[in-house]
Design an enzyme around this catalytic site. Structure first.
Site, PDB file in Angstrom:
ATOM      1  N   LYS A  93      -8.136  -7.954  -7.609  1.00 16.90           N
ATOM      2  CA  LYS A  93      -9.503  -7.907  -7.137  1.00 16.90           C
ATOM      3  C   LYS A  93     -10.791  -6.800  -6.892  1.00 16.90           C
ATOM      4  O   LYS A  93     -10.103  -6.255  -7.236  1.00 16.90           O
ATOM      5  CB  LYS A  93      -9.012  -8.371  -4.947  1.00 16.90           C
ATOM      6  CG  LYS A  93      -9.126  -6.937  -4.050  1.00 16.90           C
ATOM      7  CD  LYS A  93      -8.897  -7.612  -3.113  1.00 16.90           C
ATOM      8  CE  LYS A  93      -9.255  -6.454  -1.972  1.00 16.90           C
ATOM      9  NZ  LYS A  93      -9.611  -6.662  -0.371  1.00 16.90           N
ATOM     10  N   LYS A 100       0.300  -0.953  -0.295  1.00 12.16           N
ATOM     11  CA  LYS A 100       0.115   0.213  -0.237  1.00 12.16           C
ATOM     12  C   LYS A 100       0.736   1.125  -0.222  1.00 12.16           C
ATOM     13  O   LYS A 100       0.559   2.151  -1.006  1.00 12.16           O
ATOM     14  CB  LYS A 100      -1.029   0.093   1.162  1.00 12.16           C
ATOM     15  CG  LYS A 100      -1.746  -0.752   0.888  1.00 12.16           C
ATOM     16  CD  LYS A 100      -3.072  -0.388   1.925  1.00 12.16           C
ATOM     17  CE  LYS A 100      -4.570  -1.921   1.556  1.00 12.16           C
ATOM     18  NZ  LYS A 100      -5.704  -1.265   2.297  1.00 12.16           N
ATOM     19  N   LYS A 139     -13.135  -1.207  -3.271  1.00 13.70           N
ATOM     20  CA  LYS A 139     -13.751  -0.701  -3.165  1.00 13.70           C
ATOM     21  C   LYS A 139     -13.255   0.476  -3.770  1.00 13.70           C
ATOM     22  O   LYS A 139     -14.401   1.712  -4.384  1.00 13.70           O
ATOM     23  CB  LYS A 139     -14.881   0.249  -1.784  1.00 13.70           C
ATOM     24  CG  LYS A 139     -15.442  -1.266  -0.691  1.00 13.70           C
ATOM     25  CD  LYS A 139     -15.586  -1.088   0.421  1.00 13.70           C
ATOM     26  CE  LYS A 139     -14.778  -1.882   1.750  1.00 13.70           C
ATOM     27  NZ  LYS A 139     -14.287  -1.689   1.792  1.00 13.70           N
TER      28      LYS A 139
HETATM   29  N1  AQP Z   1     -13.206  -9.113  -4.208  1.00 13.08           N
HETATM   30  C1  AQP Z   1     -13.675  -9.676  -3.175  1.00 13.08           C
HETATM   31  N2  AQP Z   1     -13.155 -11.135  -2.854  1.00 13.08           N
HETATM   32  C2  AQP Z   1     -13.491 -11.786  -2.243  1.00 13.08           C
HETATM   33  N3  AQP Z   1     -13.619 -11.480  -0.257  1.00 13.08           N
HETATM   34  C3  AQP Z   1     -13.978 -10.098  -0.745  1.00 13.08           C
HETATM   35  N4  AQP Z   1     -13.181  -9.318   0.394  1.00 13.08           N
HETATM   36  C4  AQP Z   1     -12.926  -7.912   0.260  1.00 13.08           C
HETATM   37  N5  AQP Z   1     -12.769  -7.642  -1.123  1.00 13.08           N
HETATM   38  C5  AQP Z   1     -13.380  -8.835  -1.988  1.00 13.08           C
HETATM   39  C6  AQP Z   1     -13.566  -9.353   2.133  1.00 13.08           C
HETATM   40  O1  AQP Z   1     -14.207  -8.238   2.577  1.00 13.08           O
HETATM   41  C7  AQP Z   1     -13.342  -8.299   3.917  1.00 13.08           C
HETATM   42  C8  AQP Z   1     -14.569  -6.927   4.045  1.00 13.08           C
HETATM   43  O2  AQP Z   1     -12.614  -6.087   3.131  1.00 13.08           O
HETATM   44  P1  AQP Z   1     -12.583  -4.373   3.926  1.00 13.08           P
HETATM   45  O3  AQP Z   1     -13.612  -3.778   2.785  1.00 13.08           O
HETATM   46  O4  AQP Z   1     -12.656  -4.032   5.306  1.00 13.08           O
HETATM   47  O5  AQP Z   1     -11.406  -4.374   3.244  1.00 13.08           O
HETATM   48  P2  AQP Z   1     -10.857  -5.180   2.095  1.00 13.08           P
HETATM   49  O6  AQP Z   1     -10.891  -6.028   1.715  1.00 13.08           O
HETATM   50  O7  AQP Z   1      -9.499  -4.081   1.606  1.00 13.08           O
HETATM   51  O8  AQP Z   1     -12.067  -4.450   0.573  1.00 13.08           O
HETATM   52  P3  AQP Z   1     -12.219  -3.883  -0.588  1.00 13.08           P
HETATM   53  O9  AQP Z   1     -13.104  -3.597  -0.682  1.00 13.08           O
HETATM   54  O10 AQP Z   1     -11.048  -3.446  -1.113  1.00 13.08           O
HETATM   55  O11 AQP Z   1     -12.061  -2.632   0.545  1.00 13.08           O
HETATM   56  P4  AQP Z   1     -11.029  -1.499   0.152  1.00 13.08           P
HETATM   57  O12 AQP Z   1     -10.976  -0.531  -0.677  1.00 13.08           O
HETATM   58  O13 AQP Z   1     -11.527   0.487   1.259  1.00 13.08           O
HETATM   59  O14 AQP Z   1      -9.262  -1.638   1.012  1.00 13.08           O
HETATM   60  C9  AQP Z   1     -12.658  -8.909   3.438  1.00 13.08           C
HETATM   61  O15 AQP Z   1     -12.936 -10.268   4.361  1.00 13.08           O
HETATM   62  C10 AQP Z   1     -12.238  -9.571   2.839  1.00 13.08           C
HETATM   63  O16 AQP Z   1     -11.191 -10.488   2.587  1.00 13.08           O
END
Ligand code: AQP
Length: 333
Positions: free
Chosen positions: A194, A111, A197
């Site tokens: 992946k 990151k 958000k």
């Molecule tokens: N693409 C994905 N496929 C499967 N599982 C996912 N998770 C997130 N994206 C996927 C699961 O959702 C939970 C919470 O994730 P988070 O929002 O706290 O953080 P993250 O993993 O960093 O998700 P994002 O959407 O990518 O958020 P941002 O963009 O804010 O960093 C976790 O259990 C994760 O595994």
């Protein structure tokens, strides 16, 4: 009884990856474990968040948890910032976390990228806050994706270090629960990344709030390649977009991937996309409606979160009372 802790960052509307990769498993766990599902707004601010958007995202995340079937009679749902003991414990734990351990965290390296010196302390230290989140309520199990396994290992090491330092079992050492079935959902614009958000392209993800037309449009525009669909798993090698769309469909239809592959062998992407659109619309429509219903009464949502947060404060105080005493802080009354 198994005690489970997990959370999602309120960094925007939740997407299909959050649902299929996390919340679906949480829903099953609520029947067999004591579950706490936090809305981790303190983790969200390791990257700047617009204050009003952050407030809205917390409500949206709570509404989404409920609309996806988490039962507030069975599970605890609250925003992290409503329970200040998370931060207090994080500080105590940080005093038992060698910098060398944090330096090994690959997510920080990813990151922060090349600009490590400009990265904020919160981004570097957030695995310690995550450790505090987990041990604050004595979680025995933590559902984690592959990408969070290293942070969970760190949480175990920190908890063990504290227990060693004070010569007693102050903190429960949590076990990871790496689901073999929770799928990793990939971006619709790039099957090697992946679904996230924070991807600047809205077209890369299906939000759980997307209307039918938006879902149809995003799937129609999803990246593909020029070949017909293969008949077996080996045929998906180097075809990440085909693999992603077929995986989503098979998960939603509760079928094994090889079975779904058989149904589409030799077909064009447009046949797959038409079917996937219909299945997604059917799956998301009730969730979307549930989210809107709950968001239409923010006061009710806030009062539910307040009730749950106050239960959490009580539980957190029992851990913190022991911690403060063991660390040697003077009790003034
Ligand atoms: N693409 C994905 N496929 C499967 N599982 C996912 N998770 C997130 N994206 C996927 C699961 O959702 C939970 C919470 O994730 P988070 O929002 O706290 O953080 P993250 O993993 O960093 O998700 P994002 O959407 O990518 O958020 P941002 O963009 O804010 O960093 C976790 O259990 C994760 O595994």
């Amino acid at each position: 009884m198994m005690r489970v802790f997990s959370g999602i960052q309120p960094t925007g509307a939740l997407h299909l990856g959050n649902h299929l990769g996390a919340i679906v498993a949480w829903k099953e766990l609520q029947a067999i474990a004591e579950c706490t599902f936090c809305i981790v707004d303190w983790h969200a601010i390791t990257v700047f968040q617009d204050p009003e958007a952050l407030r809205q995202s917390v409500l949206m995340t709570a509404a989404t948890y409920l609309a996806c079937g988490l039962d507030p009679q069975r599970v605890t749902i609250y925003p992290q910032s409503a329970v200040p003991q998370h931060a207090e414990l994080a500080w105590l734990l940080s005093c038992h976390t060698p910098m060398g351990w944090l330096n090994r965290m690959t997510q920080f390296k990813d990151k922060a990228g090349k600009h490590k010196d400009q990265a904020v302390l919160g981004l570097y230290a957030y695995p310690v806050l995550m450790a505090a989140d987990i041990v604050l309520f004595g979680a025995t199990h933590v559902p984690v994706g592959e990408d969070q396994k290293q942070h969970l290992e760190l949480a175990r090491d920190i908890a063990a270090a504290v227990n060693r330092a004070y010569g007693k079992d102050l903190l429960v050492i949590p076990e990871p629960m790496v689901s073999k079935v929770a799928p990793r959902i990939m971006s619709l614009r790039d099957g090697t990344k992946k679904m996230s958000k924070s991807d600047p392209s809205e077209a890369s993800r299906i939000h759980l709030t997307d209307d039918d037309d938006t879902i149809a449009q995003k799937i129609r525009r999803a990246k593909t390649d020029s070949d017909a669909l293969p008949s077996d798993i080996a045929g998906l090698d180097n075809r990440p977009e085909a693999k992603n769309l077929l995986t989503i469909l098979s998960v939603l239809e509760n079928r094994a991937l090889p079975d779904t592959l058989q149904s589409y062998a030799g077909q064009t992407f447009s046949v797959l996309k038409d079917d996937l659109t219909q299945v997604l619309i059917t799956h998301i429509a009730p969730i979307r409606q549930g989210i809107h219903e709950r968001l239409s009464d923010p006061q009710a949502l806030k009062s539910l979160l307040a009730q749950h947060a106050s239960k959490c404060i009580e539980k957190a105080e029992s851990t913190m009372g022991l911690m403060r005493e063991s660390f040697g802080f003077l009790k003034l009354s």
